[in-house]
Each structure stands twice: as structure tokens, then as C-alpha cells.
Design an enzyme around this catalytic site. Structure first.
Site, mmCIF file in Angstrom:
data_model
loop_
_atom_site.group_PDB
_atom_site.id
_atom_site.type_symbol
_atom_site.label_atom_id
_atom_site.label_comp_id
_atom_site.label_asym_id
_atom_site.label_seq_id
_atom_site.Cartn_x
_atom_site.Cartn_y
_atom_site.Cartn_z
ATOM 1 N N ASP A 1 -74.199 32.887 109.264
ATOM 2 C CA ASP A 1 -72.960 32.826 108.572
ATOM 3 C C ASP A 1 -72.636 33.081 106.956
ATOM 4 O O ASP A 1 -74.196 33.198 106.455
ATOM 5 C CB ASP A 1 -72.535 30.660 108.280
ATOM 6 C CG ASP A 1 -71.103 31.513 108.205
ATOM 7 O OD1 ASP A 1 -70.008 32.237 108.047
ATOM 8 O OD2 ASP A 1 -70.785 30.488 107.761
ATOM 9 N N LYS A 2 -71.923 33.620 106.500
ATOM 10 C CA LYS A 2 -71.864 34.019 105.184
ATOM 11 C C LYS A 2 -71.206 32.927 103.868
ATOM 12 O O LYS A 2 -72.189 32.000 102.993
ATOM 13 C CB LYS A 2 -71.115 35.393 104.682
ATOM 14 C CG LYS A 2 -71.169 35.468 103.307
ATOM 15 C CD LYS A 2 -70.637 37.074 102.490
ATOM 16 C CE LYS A 2 -68.958 36.816 102.851
ATOM 17 N NZ LYS A 2 -68.329 35.189 101.213
ATOM 18 N N THR A 3 -70.346 32.709 104.004
ATOM 19 C CA THR A 3 -70.052 31.719 103.261
ATOM 20 C C THR A 3 -69.795 30.697 103.825
ATOM 21 O O THR A 3 -70.335 29.939 103.732
ATOM 22 C CB THR A 3 -68.241 30.939 103.556
ATOM 23 O OG1 THR A 3 -67.060 33.337 103.139
ATOM 24 C CG2 THR A 3 -67.229 30.880 102.020
ATOM 25 N N PHE B 1 -52.857 26.735 109.567
ATOM 26 C CA PHE B 1 -53.419 28.052 109.355
ATOM 27 C C PHE B 1 -54.673 27.765 110.679
ATOM 28 O O PHE B 1 -54.379 26.115 110.961
ATOM 29 C CB PHE B 1 -54.282 27.818 108.456
ATOM 30 C CG PHE B 1 -55.573 28.415 108.595
ATOM 31 C CD1 PHE B 1 -55.923 30.007 108.353
ATOM 32 C CD2 PHE B 1 -56.598 28.274 109.053
ATOM 33 C CE1 PHE B 1 -56.377 30.217 108.177
ATOM 34 C CE2 PHE B 1 -58.145 29.175 108.425
ATOM 35 C CZ PHE B 1 -58.010 30.404 108.447
ATOM 36 N N ARG C 1 -65.386 40.301 110.213
ATOM 37 C CA ARG C 1 -64.474 40.079 110.872
ATOM 38 C C ARG C 1 -64.514 38.868 112.407
ATOM 39 O O ARG C 1 -63.885 39.127 113.317
ATOM 40 C CB ARG C 1 -63.348 40.871 111.410
ATOM 41 C CG ARG C 1 -62.934 41.899 109.928
ATOM 42 C CD ARG C 1 -61.837 40.879 109.313
ATOM 43 N NE ARG C 1 -61.192 41.259 108.236
ATOM 44 C CZ ARG C 1 -60.433 40.520 106.876
ATOM 45 N NH1 ARG C 1 -60.520 39.221 107.389
ATOM 46 N NH2 ARG C 1 -60.167 40.744 105.887
ATOM 47 N N ASN D 1 -67.097 27.283 112.465
ATOM 48 C CA ASN D 1 -66.833 27.702 113.223
ATOM 49 C C ASN D 1 -68.441 28.096 113.147
ATOM 50 O O ASN D 1 -68.090 29.896 114.318
ATOM 51 C CB ASN D 1 -66.328 28.379 112.287
ATOM 52 C CG ASN D 1 -66.678 29.055 110.940
ATOM 53 O OD1 ASN D 1 -67.770 28.657 110.717
ATOM 54 N ND2 ASN D 1 -66.248 30.327 110.634
ATOM 55 N N ASP D 2 -69.247 27.639 113.086
ATOM 56 C CA ASP D 2 -70.765 27.843 113.321
ATOM 57 C C ASP D 2 -71.127 27.109 114.199
ATOM 58 O O ASP D 2 -72.475 27.965 115.142
ATOM 59 C CB ASP D 2 -71.028 27.563 111.709
ATOM 60 C CG ASP D 2 -71.102 28.700 110.750
ATOM 61 O OD1 ASP D 2 -70.912 29.728 110.951
ATOM 62 O OD2 ASP D 2 -70.823 28.227 109.560
#
Length: 1158
Positions: A403-405, A547, A825, A854-855
Site C-alpha cells: 500500500d502507499k498511504t 464516506f 485508483r 482496505n489492505d
């Protein structure tokens, strides 16, 4: 905190459920599966549904069922079941050639060790303290006390029914008390019950009915309704206190128990994950089957020999050695001999293999937990091996999916730039209006705002001027950011506001608006209070459109003090852009250009918009919203449809850009892993430009790459064309990249695969030939080596098509030829699908690393899942196999612990199989000298103790303390990692080598002692050619050779290694003397029958000459092989020389890794 819209409470009337007992008994079970129904303070009604009590049990074993359950599980292992069958065979006197205790003692020891380990891993934890708490009870919770069940918050000591909780126990955080406040979350009571406060009369008379979803493991989700006094109130996760949380900064609160015991979300999340098995596990299972086949073949061969011998000699020898009555022919005797040899040669199947492997893995797991260099002091958190079964797999990783963030970046957000009405803000200017680098001299002075956060920094004074000039669009922009969020505020002292944000992004945006004069003060379920440029204004909260990962946006609907109904929305640019009013087209294009510029700097971007609503339209919409919200079945889909009706024709205000800096050491870590031939793929939900910029900053993409291709088609045909005829980015022509990241891509003009590997498009290509035969999918794809260094960028929209059956092979072939891949995305499901794609077709070890919920999908999909304990909670960590706080620790986990674990396991397995072959096959050669009568060479007690005592500790010492090179060399030369990726140290070929080595050693160990004692005499003329002397000579020589073999394999000697290796050799002689002592043999002559053999044999020079000769013959081939292999068949590891300093090392000379200093 997410606030729930309660403005329309009372619109939908709800009557309390009038239910007779008979009806509930009849269909209550079915109802309970669909929804949970309970009434406050009504135990009789709630008992009809048979909800569990509040005790919890986190173990699968109990005191009474441990022994039968554990034994049942252990005997499901092939080796254990084999020895159990063997035990029964030994009880048959017609075929038993060994005493029953030779099998029982090792089997009991192995089962006991495994059972103790299982009991420790499954410590019985049962909490009965709150056992009497039942569903529907109202309970009081006090400050600094844990939440005892999942309860609906009714009232609290704080204003507006707020309650502060710490999720330390739930998430796994371990913070000092003084740091707890920084991790607090806020919950809010239902407005209809918050007025009850601590009035016991009102609380005891409360008879509300709750209908909610059945128990599940979603920590951040809860939906239900509360029916009370004829009205229906909405319930969500912000009203629920979860078991495992701790009440903080709140004197007291009252709650209605919803879930108890095993139904609580804490316990629902404690279920076992899918068991992951390593490649070596699968290999061991195959090899054990091979050993069974080999054992059967030997038994069959020896039984044939026995039949031939009995037919040719035994039949005529019956006068001296008569057959038993049950033997009628040589064929019958041969059949019985098969099972007799099956018992004699049983040790070729390693009974202690699996338990030894588990002990080794457990020890290597503790090394990870104890590694101080992977300890993160700011959070007081060590690295943690959450599983003990995957250690050696860490030394074989070829693909890392990250993942990035929060994984590559710090996930500490700082408001950096923005675009408002087509104008950018955030760049630093000098007095002449020229853009200059940021410096403290250009920092904006916010002293005019007494509520400003002193830690906030901004360098563009023009934005402050725009705010002060009361530009209406700038005003609306900051008003939107101050209203559209889920942040909670707390005033520690007068004028000292502290924000509690669930997301770092929201915290950064609300802090920025605070400094620019739009101070978010507080919220209630019905209102939001903001100080706008010094004026206190209260907005009535009409609805919150939450959200979600699918919506990628959030909206709030408020009524202004001027009685205007306004919708404010913020979200992903690609989503908001599609929802804009047509009149915003030109402004949208300009803003998108600004967003691309922001993204090229690696900033996280959001788009901001608003819409003024017609009151009549809103009244119609709010009724639909209420109906959808009150629906328990398929609520999320229905709400999404209602949200889409109102989130359209938005007016664009601008965009925000938030900086998320890289973690320390990330680029260096990725460069090091790349040298180890580990490919890094970034799977992120961020914009393409942001993701690519981060990839360059992390050195996943490099300026010296030949090309970086992009795939961004929106249909299958286009994606296929782009995978084969992929667009080339023009950055290769722009040496200033990534400072000026190109927003446009050149048209397709070259074939991506043709440029990377031209032959891959020819019909003669091996993969194309194989695909033409329409093979069964998936197949193992061969490695394709490109003719340069390439990268690939692909969006989530394109992935949706590329992951389809007809395109996934094309995607896999193109992506796997690239040095680095960035997928942007992406949805959580797509992340898991990409990991699974590589697993299925490349058949290599994969590792996924992430920090957010989400990972979880990709963490569970990969062979190894690593969780980063970061800013997004601990859900990723709870689902992982290993966890730590910083991405840079990954190189130590793989290159040090992973590599050591793999090397240790391989050395253990090769030695373990070898020593068992050498030990057992001596019986095979002996069969040719005893008429294939299934006699044993060794003393019964030697057979019993060989694997249990004599050879167990040295091999465990090797497997737990071996270091072929130290950690500095492992990190300095990542190339040392490569053998594990190709599984060079232990595979089927290496197993065959162990077998051949064992056969040769067994040959030497039998025939050299045979030649030594054959027709030999002592110095006094007495004969020493007896069975017992021969047996003692063979077993002593065997132990001596095994000790020398493990000493030769050990490259890192510690005091423990010395104690285990030489101590076991000394222990053998001590036990030997004891077993041959007069005391034991005279007292128990039927059990110990080697009276005086040790004393007589060990004093003979022939014994020591035989021992030296046998050891030399067994060791010379291994020493010669170890010397010649790096010269004749060198691998990269062999090119590392330990005779020079690391920086002066010449990797052209093929020297063995064993020469590196420890």
C-alpha cells in the site's frame, strides 16, 4: 466521529413489538438469523431468543476435551498415524522384531512436546467476571474501566451524551497513560435517551426496543433502529461501545447491552484465519510420501530375499532352526518378513520431524519479537511474529505488494496547497511577487486569530488576504471544509481546542480552516457550531451522507442561520468531476490541471463543491432518505441510490492538496530489496500522478529506466491493445521529472512487449505455444527476461478489465517483466485479485504489506501478510502474519530473519533426513548377512534413544543458532538472499543427495566395522567377533560420524552449539556405560543384555582404529564436495569473499560464503 442524521426522528412512527411467547418460539430462530430483536429491561422477552451469556472463551480446548481433541488432531498427521499403526504391528508376535517400547517412548515424547506447545498456544482464557450481564440489560460504566459487552450508549456525564473511549485493548495498542488521549475516540448517545443522564428511575423504566443486524466482525459497522415512545431512532456505529474499549475522560455512562460473550465484535474478530502453509511444508509432505514408497520398496526387496533364502537354505536348515508352526512355506515366511522389516526400518520415516520443525519455527519467531532494531520507540511497539509457521517463507519472497498511504508514507497529513475558483494557493512568494522556495521568513503570521493552531504552517499570504477580503467563493470553500467532516472537538481550556479525527486527512483540513478563520467548535446530533472570522454561527445539521470506499466522497446537508439549505461535498476528483453542473466545465478543467500539478509533487488531493437545495425538493428527498435508513435489509445499497439523487449538479469551489511525507528509510529499503531480486508493486487508491511520483521518490521507478508504460483503457479491447501496444510516458524525454511530472502521455507508437522482449510475440515463444494448446488455467508461467529496465502504471478502471479471464495472462506477462509496477485508483478487492494473479501464475512466494482496513484482502491473499501499526488503527495488523511500525523494517525481516530462518530450516532438513537414512540403512546391509531374518544391528535402547536423545540437541542447536553470515553482511549484500527465492538449499534434488549420502555412509558404517571385527582377536587371544561387540562398534561409529557431520555443517559456533554437539557425544558414552553396567544388566537381564560390552570393546585398539577410519571415509566426500562446489558450480552467494572489507569486495571471484567472518 461519524454523526448520524437524527433530524427526521419521529417522521416514521414505530410501535413497540407486541409479540406473544408462542409466536416468538415458533419463528424466533429464523428472525434471529436476519436481525437481532431485544427489549430493554425485559429479560423474560430476551430469553426467548436464547442469546449467549457474557462469558468468553478464547481457546478451542477445554480441561476435559484437551487430550482427546489434541490426540485426534496429531494423529491426522501421516507420520504420527504411521507410528501408531507400527505400534499395533509390534504387538503381533509373529512379525515383531523390535520391543514395543522402541516405538512407544519416542511417540509419547513427540506427542507430549507437541501437546504442550499446542496448550501454550491455546491458553485457556475464560472471563466469568461479567457472566451475569445479559442482552437487554442496562449497565453503568465508569471512567478508566473496560466496556464489558457491546452496548448501545444511552447517556453519559458529558455534554450532548458524549463518551470518550480508548480502543487500546481492541486494536492492540499499548500506550502509556499520558499518551492515551491522543488515541481517544468519541461516541455519542441517542438524543432521545441522553436526557435520562444517571436518573435510575428513568433508566429502569426505559423499555425501548432495538432491532439491529446479527452479530458480525465489522468493527466500524453497525446498523439498527430504536423504537421508543412511538418514535423510531436511527442507530449506527457511533452509538455503540465495543467490548475491549476503555472509558476515558468520562465520569460515567449508561448503556443497553446489545451483544454479549461470543457475539461481541471483539470475539467475532478472534476467529482463526485461513491456515497458511509454506512451500517447504508442501515439499516435506511429498518427501514423506517418497520415503514411504522407498520403505515399501526396501521391505519388498528384503522379503523377496528372505523368501529366496528360506527356499534355498532355510527349508533344509530346519533341523537346526525349525520353522514356526504358523509358517507353512517360504512364501508365508516372506510375507511375514515384509512386515517385520517394515518395523525394523521404521526409523527411515522421521517421527520427530514435524515437532522439531515447530520448535525451530517457534524459536525463530522469538528472534523477530526480540529484535531491538525493529522496535519502534515512539509507540513503544516491537515487531511481532503473529504466526510461527511462515518463518522460512520470509527467506523466499520474490514479490512485495505494498500500500502507499501509511505504509510507504507517514500518514501524518499537512495542509500544503489548494485551488479556489481556478487560482492556486500555497506557493511562497518574495516581495517582488516571484515564486521562491519556502523558508521560515515567508511563514504566514496567524497571530490575528487567537484560536489558530500554533503548530500549523503556511507560506502563501495571498490566501489570508483572500479570506480577509471576504471573497464569497473563498468563504464557501473554507465553510465547506469546516462543516463537511466527522471530527469531534474538545475544549481543554479556554480557547484551547483539541480535535479528535478518525482520519488524518480530515484532521489536517479542519486544522487548516481553523487557522484561516473558520473554527469548528462543536457538534451535536442536530447542529454544528463554527466561528467564522470571529462570529459564532450555528448550522442545523439535516443529514450526513457518509464516506465509503465505494462512494469516495462525503457530503453534509445543513440549514444556515439565513434559512438556506446547503449541501457541501468533498471527495476524489474523478468522482466529484462527474457530478458537477455543466456550467462548471471550464473551471473544472482548470482545477483538474491544478490537481495534476499537486499530484506531481506527491500531494494527496480532494475536490470541494456545494449545492444550494430547493426546500421542497429537500423535503421529498429527506423522506426517501429516512425510509432507506430505517431499512435493515440491504440498507447500504438503498442509501447509495438515495445519495445519488441529491449529489448532482454540484458547483465547484476548488481542491485541496495535503502532504504525506515518506517514512524514513523507504527509498533505501526498496533499493536494497531490489538488489535482492525482489519486485515491488504499489497498490493504492490514490491518483495516478500521486502514485507515480511516490514511486519515483521511493526508487521503485528510476530515471535511468528505459521506459515506463501506462495502461488506462476503459474497455477490454482498449486494455488488451494497451497491454500489447502500451502508451509510453514522455517523462523519458524530460530529464527534470519528477519535478515537472507530465500530465499528458504520448500516443501509442511502440509495442510494450515487443520493446521489452520481442520474441514474446512470436508463435515460437514457449508460452505462446503452451497457450495455443489451451491448457488448464492457471499454469506456471515461465520467467521472461526483458532486454532492459521497465516500469508499468495501470489504473483501477483498466484493472477491472485486465483481471478478466481472457486478459489476465496478458497483464501478468507484461507486468512481471517490469522492474516496478504501480496500480492506482484500486478497490480493496482489486488489490487482493492482483496478489492472487501473481500467486496463481508465477508460483512464487508473495508478501503484501499495508496499514489500513482496505489492505486486509491483499494481506490475507498473499503467502505472507505484514501489517503496519500506523494511523489507521490495527485491523490490518490483526489480520497479518507479521507486524511492525515502519516499512524500513521489512528489509531486516526478509534479508536477516527470513534468510537465516530459510538457511536454518534447509540445513536442518538435509541433515535430519541424512542422519535417519544413514542410521536405518545399516539394517539393509546387515540383512544380507543374517538370512534376511529382520534382525537389528543395534541395541534396542540405542534405537529408542537415537532420535530422542543422541542426535536431537545438536541439530536443534544448528537450526536455532546457525548464521552463515552476520546481519551486517546480510544487509550489505542483498544478493545473498537469492538462493532462497530459487529454493536452492533444499529441494527434491537436495533430498536425493541426502539419500545417496545416507546410503554411502550406511555402507561405510556397516562394512568397515564388519571388516574390523571379522575373525579378529583381542590382545589376549580371545575372540571379539560377536554380535554385541559388532553392534556397539557400529552404533558408536555412527554417533561419532553424525557428530562430525554436524560440526562440519555448523559455521556459527556458540557456547550452546558446543554444549549441544560435544555434550550429546559425551552423553552417549555416559548412557552407553550405564546401559552396559553390571547393576542394570544383572537386575534386569531381559531388558539390558549388553553386560560388560562397553568395558570390553572400548578398550580395544581395533575399536578406535575403526572409528577413525569410518569417520574419515564418511567425511572426505563431504569435505571434497564443499571445496569443489563453489569452484565448479558457483552461485552468487559463493562470490562473496570474507577476506576483504565489504566496500572493497570484488564479486568476480567465486569464493564460498562459508569464508565470510561471523
Amino acid at each position: 466521529m461519524k454523526a448520524t442524521m437524527e433530524r427526521f426522528h419521529g417522521i416514521v412512527a414505530g410501535t413497540a413489538r407486541q409479540c406473544r411467547s408462542g409466536r416468538v418460539k415458533r419463528d424466533g430462530t429464523k428472525k434471529a438469523l436476519e436481525e437481532r430483536i431485544l427489549q430493554a429491561n425485559n429479560r423474560r422477552f430476551n430469553s426467548l431468543f436464547e442469546y449467549p451469556d457474557n462469558s468468553i472463551k478464547t481457546s478451542k480446548y477445554g480441561f476435559l476435551n484437551f487430550l482427546p481433541m489434541n490426540l485426534f488432531e496429531q494423529f491426522q498427521r501421516l507420520a504420527n498415524a504411521y507410528f501408531l499403526i507400527l505400534l499395533f504391528l509390534q504387538l503381533v508376535p509373529q512379525i515383531s522384531s523390535l520391543a514395543w517400547y522402541t516405538t512407544v517412548i519416542p511417540l509419547i515424547v513427540v506427542l507430549s512436546i507437541t501437546g504442550v506447545k499446542d496448550a501454550i498456544d491455546d491458553v485457556l482464557i475464560e472471563e466469568n467476571k461479567w457472566r451475569n450481564v445479559q442482552v437487554g440489560d442496562i449497565i453503568k460504566l465508569e471512567n478508566d474501566h473496560p466496556v464489558t459487552a457491546d452496548v448501545l450508549l444511552l447517556s453519559s456525564s458529558e455534554p450532548y451524551g458524549l463518551t470518550y473511549i480508548e480502543t487500546a485493548d481492541l486494536d492492540g495498542w499499548r500506550n502509556d497513560l499520558e499518551n492515551c488521549e491522543t488515541n481517544l475516540k468519541v461516541k455519542q448517545a441517542v438524543s432521545a435517551t441522553s436526557d435520562m443522564e444517571d436518573n435510575l428511575e428513568l433508566l429502569s423504566a426505559f423499555n425501548g426496543e432495538v432491532r439491529c443486524e446479527p452479530p458480525n466482525n465489522k468493527l466500524d459497522r453497525f446498523s439498527g433502529t430504536l423504537s421508543y415512545l412511538g418514535n423510531t431512532y436511527l442507530l449506527d456505529a457511533e452509538r455503540l461501545l465495543l467490548r475491549g474499549c476503555i472509558i476515558r475522560n468520562t465520569d460515567w455512562c449508561y448503556g443497553l447491552v446489545i451483544y454479549t460473550g461470543p457475539d461481541t465484535k471483539l470475539m467475532q474478530n478472534s476467529g482463526q484465519s485461513t491456515f497458511k502453509r509454506t512451500h517447504i511444508d508442501h515439499l516435506m509432505n511429498v518427501l514423506v510420501v517418497w520415503i514411504f514408497v522407498f520403505l515399501g520398496g526396501m521391505c519388498f526387496l528384503l522379503s523377496i530375499g528372505h523368501g529366496i533364502w528360506e527356499n534355498n537354505r532355510g527349508y533344509y536348515f530346519q533341523s537346526f532352526l525349525p520353522w514356526e508352526r504358523y509358517i507353512t512355506s517360504s512364501a508365508t515366511s516372506s510375507a511375514l518378513a515384509f512386515w517385520s522389516y517394515f518395523i525394523v526400518l521404521n526409523t527411515v520415516v522421521p517421527i520427530s520431524l514435524y515437532v522439531s520443525v515447530e520448535i525451530i519455527r517457534l524459536g525463530n519467531s522469538y528472534y523477530i519479537n526480540w529484535d531491538r532494531k525493529m522496535f519502534y520507540a515512539p509507540k513503544n511497539m516491537p515487531a511481532q511474529a503473529r504466526t510461527t509457521t511462515l518463518n522460512e517463507e520470509l527467506g523466499q519472497v520474490e514479490y512485495v505488494f505494498s500500500d502507499k498511504t501509511g505504509t510507504l508514507t507517514e500518514n501524518v497529513m499537512i495542509f500544503n496547497k489548494c485551488s479556489i475558483n481556478g487560482k492556486t494557493y500555497g506557493y511562497s512568494y518574495d516581495d517582488n511577487g516571484q515564486c521562491v522556495p519556502k523558508s521560515p521568513n515567508h511563514k504566514v503570521d496567524f497571530s490575528y486569530n487567537r484560536l489558530a493552531d500554533p503548530k500549523f504552517s503556511f507560506y502563501d499570504k495571498t490566501l489570508v488576504d483572500a479570506v480577509k477580503s471576504e471573497d464569497p467563493l473563498v468563504y464557501l470553500f473554507f465553510l465547506c471544509l469546516s462543516l463537511c467532516h466527522t471530527v469531534m472537538s474538545e475544549e481543554k481550556a479556554e480557547g484551547e481546542l483539541v480535535y479528535q479525527a478518525q482520519s488524518p486527512d480530515e484532521g489536517a483540513l479542519v486544522t487548516a480552516t481553523r487557522n484561516f478563520g473558520f473554527v469548528f467548535c462543536s457538534r451535536t446530533p442536530e447542529s454544528i457550531t463554527v466561528i467564522e472570522m470571529g462570529k459564532l454561527r450555528v448550522y442545523r445539521l439535516l443529514a450526513i451522507l457518509d464516506f465509503s470506499n465505494e462512494r469516495k466522497r462525503m457530503s453534509v446537508i445543513v440549514r444556515t442561520p439565513e434559512d438556506r439549505v446547503m449541501l457541501f461535498c468533498k471527495g476524489a476528483d474523478t468522482i466529484i468531476y462527474e457530478l458537477l453542473h455543466p456550467s462548471c466545465a471550464s473551471l473544472g478543467d482548470v482545477t483538474m490541471d491544478h490537481l495534476d500539478d499537486f499530484a506531481s509533487e506527491g500531494l494527496r488531493t480532494l475536490m470541494v463543491a456545494y449545492r444550494e437545495l430547493d426546500k421542497a425538493f429537500f423535503q421529498t428527498w429527506i423522506k426517501k432518505h429516512g425510509e432507506a435508513w430505517l431499512t435493515l435489509e440491504d440498507r447500504e445499497r438503498k442509501l447509495a441510490l438515495v445519495y445519488e439523487e441529491i449529489e448532482r449538479d454540484l458547483m465547484l469551489l476548488g481542491a485541496t492538496a495535503i502532504e504525506d511525507k515518506l517514512q524514513r528509510g523507504v527509498p533505501e529499503t526498496i533499493v536494497t530489496l531490489s538488489k535482492a531480486k525482489i519486485k515491488i508493486w504499489v497498490l493504492t487508491g490514490d491518483k495516478q500522478e500521486t502514485a507515480v511520483n511516490i514511486a519515483y521518490s521511493c526508487r521503485i521507478f528510476k530515471d535511468e529506466m528505459d521506459e515506463v508504460f501506462t495502461v488506462e483503457g476503459t474497455d477490454g479491447e482498449t486494455v488488451l491493445e494497451e497491454l500489447r501496444y502500451s502508451r509510453e510516458s514522455s517523462f523519458s524525454e524530460d530529464p527534470s521529472f519528477p519535478l515537472t511530472f507530465p500530465r499528458m502521455w504520448s500516443p501509442p507508437h511502440k509495442t510494450a512487449r515487443k520493446k521489452m522482449r520481442p520474441e514474446s510475440l512470436l508463435e515460437s515463444d514457449p508460452i505462446n505455444i503452451y497457450l495455443a494448446s489451451k491448457p488448464k488455467m492457471p499454469f506456471k508461467a515461465l520467467d521472461e527476461v526483458p532486454n532492459g529496465s521497465y516500469g508499468l502504471v495501470i489504473s483501477g478502471y483498466s484493472l477491472a478489465h485486465a483481471l478478466e479471464r481472457n486478459l489476465e495472462v496478458e497483464l501478468m506477462r507484461t507486468a512481471c517483466m517490469c522492474k516496478g509496477v504501480v496500480c492506482c485508483r484500486m478497490t480493496p478487492l482489486q488489490k487482493a485479485q492482483v496478489v492472487d494473479l501473481v500467486k496463481r501464475y508465477k508460483k512464487v512466494v508473495t508478501l503484501a504489506i499495508g496499514d489500513g482496513a482496505n489492505d486486509i484482502g491483499m494481506i490475507k491473499a498473499a503467502h505472507i501478510g505484514v501489517g503496519i501499526s500506523g494511523q489507521e488503527g490495527m485491523q490490518a495488523t490483526l489480520s497479518s502474519d507479521f507486524s511492525f511500525c515502519q516499512f524500513r523494517y521489512l528489509q531486516r525481516l526478509l534479508l536477516v530473519h527470513g534468510r537465516w530462518s530459510y538457511n536454518r530450516m534447509c540445513k536442518f532438513l538435509s541433515y535430519f533426513f541424512y542422519k535417519n537414512f544413514a542410521f536405518t540403512l545399516v539394517h539393509f546391509w546387515y540383512a544380507f548377512f543374517n538370512g534376511f531374518s529382520a534382525q537389528t544391528v543395534y541395541d534396542i535402547w540405542f534405537i529408542t534413544f537415537y532420535n530422542l536423545i543422541y542426535t536431537s540437541l545438536p541439530v536443534l542447536g544448528l537450526s536455532l543458532f546457525e548464521k552463515d553470515v552476520n546481519e551486517t553482511w546480510s544487509l550489505c549484500y542483498p544478493e545473498l538472499y537469492e538462493p532462497g527465492q530459487h529454493n536452492l538449499y533444499f529441494n527434491k534434488k537436495e533430498f536425493v543427495k541426502c539419500l545417496l549420502h545416507g546410503i554411502y555412509n550406511s555402507f561405510v558404517l556397516f562394512f568397515v566395522p564388519m571388516g574390523t571385527v571379522f575373525n579378529s582377536e583381542r590382545s589376549d587371544g580371545k575372540d571379539i567377533s560377536d554380535f554385541q561387540s559388532f553392534s556397539l562398534l557400529v552404533q558408536t561409529t555412527l554417533i561419532w560420524v553424525m557428530t562430525m557431520q554436524i560440526a562440519l555443517r555448523t559455521t556459527s559456533w556458540t557456547m550452546i552449539n558446543h554444549a549441544f554437539t560435544w555434550g550429546s557425544l559425551g552423553l552417549y558414552f555416559c548412557i552407553l556405560i550405564l546401559l552396559c553396567s553390571d547393576g542394570l544388566c544383572l537386575v534386569f537381564p531381559s531388558i539390558f543384555n549388553f553386560l560388560g560390552v562397553a568395558r570390553n570393546s572400548l578398550t580395544q585398539p581395533q575399536t578406535w582404529l575403526c572409528l577413525i577410519l569410518s569417520t574419515a571415509l564418511c567425511m572426505i566426500p563431504l569435505i571434497g564436495y564443499n571445496f569443489l562446489r563453489p569452484l565448479l558450480w558457483p552461485i552468487n552467494v559463493d562470490k562473496v569473499s570474507g577476506r576483504r572489507e565489504p566496500r572493497q569486495m570484488d564479486l568476480t571471484s567465486p569464493l564460498d560464503v562459508a569464508s565470510i567472518p561471523k
